[in-house]
Design an enzyme around this catalytic site. Sequence first.
Site, PDB file in Angstrom:
ATOM      1  N   GLN A 153      -3.712   3.425   4.547  1.00 11.84           N
ATOM      2  CA  GLN A 153      -4.280   2.294   3.820  1.00 11.84           C
ATOM      3  C   GLN A 153      -3.966   0.993   4.559  1.00 11.84           C
ATOM      4  OE1 GLN A 153      -2.099   3.252   0.248  1.00 11.84           O
ATOM      5  NE2 GLN A 153      -3.977   3.868  -0.801  1.00 11.84           N
ATOM      6  N   VAL A 202       0.868  -1.168   0.000  1.00  8.97           N
ATOM      7  CA  VAL A 202       0.000   0.000   0.000  1.00  8.97           C
ATOM      8  C   VAL A 202       0.912   1.227   0.000  1.00  8.97           C
ATOM      9  CG1 VAL A 202      -2.002  -1.079   1.101  1.00  8.97           C
ATOM     10  CG2 VAL A 202      -0.237  -0.022   2.522  1.00  8.97           C
ATOM     11  N   SER A 203       0.364   2.345  -0.421  1.00 10.67           N
ATOM     12  CA  SER A 203       1.187   3.551  -0.564  1.00 10.67           C
ATOM     13  C   SER A 203       1.373   4.323   0.734  1.00 10.67           C
ATOM     14  CB  SER A 203       0.577   4.477  -1.616  1.00 10.67           C
ATOM     15  OG  SER A 203       0.544   3.831  -2.867  1.00 10.67           O
ATOM     16  N   THR A 204       0.358   4.303   1.613  1.00  9.92           N
ATOM     17  CA  THR A 204       0.428   5.110   2.836  1.00  9.92           C
ATOM     18  C   THR A 204      -0.012   4.320   4.053  1.00  9.92           C
ATOM     19  OG1 THR A 204      -1.845   5.928   2.698  1.00  9.92           O
ATOM     20  CG2 THR A 204      -0.162   7.192   1.495  1.00  9.92           C
TER      21      THR A 204
END
Length: 186
Positions: A14, A9-11
């Site tokens: 998330q 996931v990017s962040t």
Amino acid sequence: MSKIGYARVSTEAQSLEVQVEKLRDAGCSKIFTDVASGSNTKRKGYLALMDYLRSGDKLIITRIDRIARSVLDLQNLVLTLRENGIQLSAIEQPISTDSASGKAFLDMLAVFAEFELNIRKERQLEGITAAKAAGKYKGRKPLSDDIKEKVSSLYNNHNSVTFIASKLNISRNSVYKILKTHNNIN
């Protein structure tokens, strides 16, 4: 043949849970994870995954954009995997590197993933430009002269950039910029 999973996931906002659960359901014996941008190929989980994979393994991901964000990165990954006798498969997309049609579909999806990333970046830049024009976006508050002096002092006392950044709660990039401005480094 071992099934090895990878989720990203990017962040921090998330959740990896959905991807990890799907990878477990697909029979993955080991799962590597990252919370980082897909365009960053120096992700810890990704590097550990690449070190762990062996000939005959099958790398399973939920979607291709979880492992690569550009066509070039994906093609390089697929080439590396193929050279090492490792298959790539995605759960939510009908792709697998063990067939010509799967490889073709993989390449098409990579083009669209990169296109989506570029469109998002364009929209973000447009939003920033509009906010600047409206006087609502002024960027990050500059670091104080006190912080800049502390950076120089710590660096001159032979402390590492990582230590300085951690001690002063600023980014390593900020430390490098300060040192370059103060001619401590080139």
